[in-house]
Scaffold this active site. Structure first.
Site, short mmCIF file in Angstrom:
data_model
loop_
_atom_site.label_atom_id
_atom_site.label_comp_id
_atom_site.label_asym_id
_atom_site.label_seq_id
_atom_site.Cartn_x
_atom_site.Cartn_y
_atom_site.Cartn_z
N MET A 12 -35.05 -7.48 -44.78
CA MET A 12 -34.07 -6.44 -45.03
C MET A 12 -34.45 -5.82 -46.32
SD MET A 12 -31.59 -6.15 -42.70
CE MET A 12 -31.56 -7.13 -41.08
N HIS A 13 -34.35 -4.40 -46.08
CA HIS A 13 -34.94 -3.67 -47.34
C HIS A 13 -34.26 -2.22 -47.49
CE1 HIS A 13 -38.31 -2.07 -45.20
NE2 HIS A 13 -38.32 -1.29 -46.15
N ARG A 14 -33.81 -1.71 -46.29
CA ARG A 14 -33.33 -0.19 -46.28
C ARG A 14 -32.42 -0.07 -47.31
NH1 ARG A 14 -36.89 2.69 -44.03
NH2 ARG A 14 -37.97 1.29 -42.52
N ARG A 49 -36.51 -4.73 -53.34
CA ARG A 49 -35.57 -3.84 -53.36
C ARG A 49 -34.37 -4.62 -52.51
NH1 ARG A 49 -35.46 1.85 -52.76
NH2 ARG A 49 -33.26 2.36 -53.12
N ASP A 96 -34.88 -4.64 -40.71
CA ASP A 96 -34.57 -2.85 -40.43
C ASP A 96 -35.87 -2.31 -40.84
OD1 ASP A 96 -35.10 -3.65 -43.45
OD2 ASP A 96 -33.00 -2.82 -43.90
#
Ligand code: UD1
Length: 356
Positions: free
Chosen positions: A201-203, A236, A276
Site C-alpha cells: 500500500m503506498h498510494r 510513503r 494499490d
C-alpha cells in the site's frame, strides 16, 4: 551525428521497465538517475539485481512536494541534456521524473520516446494521470504496452504514426528472472508462513490521510484474522500506517521494502495479493496469483479482462479476500505481446526512428 540515447530513471518501477530496453539497444546510451528514489532498497538493489548499468549521473533530487521535486528534476535534467546533447530521451511510466524529462527534452527540441504510453485511469486526482497525459502529448514515440492505450492516445489527438504497440517490458524482466523467484528460499529468509496474503500500500489516496489509513488498517487486521498478512512497507505511508496501529495484530508481518527478486518470489508464494500498485497488477496477472486492487479505477484494465486482478472498495476488501482465499479467481490468459520480447521491439522502433 546523432547524439547518445539517454534513459531517464527515477523511481522503482522505472528500473524494472528500463532494464530490457537498455539491454536490447546496441547504440551509445547513458543513464540519468534522477534520485527521486534514493534508499538502497528502493534503488541500488534494483540496479544490481537487474544488471542495469551504473547511472552516468545521479541528480539526487530526493523527496519534496510535487512542484519542488518536479522543478528540481527539470533544472538538473536541462543541465545534463545541455552537456550531453542526446539524440533521443527515453522516459518510463508515469512518475514525476517521467514528465519532468519529457517537458525539458521537448522544449530543447530533443525527441522523446515514452515507454508505457497511453494508459489512462481517467482519474484526475491521481498525480500519475496528469503525468501520463502530458508526457504522451510531448512524446515523438508513444510505446504502448496494451491495445486499449492506442484508442486513448487517438482520442487525445495523438497522431497514429507516433503510436507503436510493442508489449510490456516489465513482463520481459519478470519472465527473464522467473528461475530466480525461489519461493522456498524467500520463505526461509523472511520466516514467512506457508499460507499468507501479501499486501502493498503506498498510494496517496490510501495512505496519506490518517483517517483513511486507519480505515484501511481495520480492514487489513480483518484480513489477518483470515490468513497471515505480509506487508513490505513502501516508505510513503509507513509512519501513518504504523501510527494507525498496523503492527497491532499478531497475524501482520511488516517488512522493509524488498529487492526485486525477493519481492516477486514473495508474490509468487502468496495465496493472493492485496495492493494499490500499478505494476503489481501486471505481475500477478502473469504469475497467476489472485490480486485485489484497492482503488476505484485502474489504468491497467487488461489485468482484469485477461488476468487475475479485481478492483475493490474498502468495504468490499474483506469479503473479496475471504472469497478469493476459498476459491481463487483464476487467470483468463496472457495479454497480447506480454511475451518477454517488448525490449527488442522497442529497440527496433527506436532504431528505425533514428535511421529516419
Ligand atoms: C512514486 C510515484 C508513483 C509510483 C511510486 C513507486 C510519482 C508522482 N509517484 O511514488 O507513481 O507508484 O513512486 O514506488 O512520481 N521515500 C523514501 N525513500 C525513497 C523514496 C521515497 O523515504 O527512496 C519517501 C519520502 O518520504 C517521500 C515519499 O516516500 O516523500 C514519497 O516519494 P515520492 O517519490 O514523492 O513518490 P512515491 O510515493 O514513491
Amino acid at each position: 551525428m546523432f547524439g547518445p540515447i539517454i534513459h531517464v530513471l527515477g523511481a522503482r518501477p522505472n528500473f524494472v521497465k528500463a532494464a530490457p530496453v537498455i539491454a536490447a539497444l546496441d547504440v551509445e546510451q547513458a543513464v540519468i538517475h534522477t534520485g527521486q528514489h534514493y534508499d538502497e532498497k528502493m534503488s541500488e538493489i534494483f540496479f544490481r539485481e537487474l544488471g542495469l548499468p551504473e547511472p552516468d549521473v545521479n541528480l539526487g533530487v530526493g523527496s519534496a512536494s510535487h512542484a519542488v521535486q518536479t522543478a528540481a528534476l527539470m533544472v538538473g535534467l536541462e543541465r545534463e541534456f545541455t552537456e550531453r546533447s542526446p539524440g533521443l530521451v527515453i522516459v518510463y511510466g508515469d512518475v514525476n521524473s517521467t514528465i519532468a524529462a519529457a517537458l525539458v527534452a521537448a522544449k530543447m527540441s530533443i525527441p522523446v520516446a515514452h515507454v508505457e504510453a497511453g494508459l489512462r485511469s481517467f482519474d484526475p486526482t491521481m498525480p500519475e494521470e496528469v503525468n501520463r497525459r502530458l508526457t504522451d502529448q510531448l512524446s515523438d514515440l508513444c510505446l504502448v504496452t496494451s491495445p486499449e492505450a492506442i484508442g486513448h492516445l487517438a482520442a487525445e489527438g495523438v497522431d497514429v504514426g507516433r503510436i507503436h504497440f510493442v508489449g510490456n517490458p516489465m513482463i520481459d524482466t519478470l519472465l527473464k528472472n522467473m528461475a530466480s523467484f525461489d519461493v522456498a528460499r524467500v520463505r526461509a529468509a523472511y520466516d514467512l508462513p506457508d499460507r499468507y496474503v501479501l499486501a502493498t500500500m503506498h498510494r496517496p489516496a490510501n495512505v496519506d490521510a490518517p483517517e483513511t489509513a486507519a480505515a484501511l488498517v481495520r480492514r487489513l487486521h480483518e484480513i489477518a484474522d483470515l490468513a497471515d498478512l505480509v506487508i513490505p512497507l513502501h516508505p510513503r505511508g509507513r509512519a501513518v500506517l504504523l501510527a494507525a496501529g498496523l503492527a497491532g495484530h499478531q497475524g501482520v508481518r511488516i517488512l522493509d521494502p524488498l529487492g526485486y527478486i525477493d519481492f516477486i518470489a514473495a508474490v509468487r508464494g502468496a495465496a493472493m495479493v492485496v495492493t494499490d500498485s500499478g505494476g503489481l497488477q501486471e505481475e500477478t496477472t502473469i504469475l497467476g496469483v489472485p490480486c485485489l486492487t484497492v482503488r476505484p479505477n485502474t489504468e491497467r484494465p487488461i489485468t482484469i479482462t485477461h488476468g487475475t486482478n479485481r478492483l475493490v472498495t474498502f468495504d468490499e476488501l474483506v469479503p473479496a479476500t475471504r472469497k478469493a482465499l476459498e476459491s481463487p479467481h483464476g487467470r483468463a490468459g496472457t495479454p497480447p505481446l506480454w511475451d518477454g520480447q517488448a525490449g527488442p521491439r522497442i529497440a527496433e522502433v527506436i532504431m528505425r526512428f533514428i535511421g529516419e
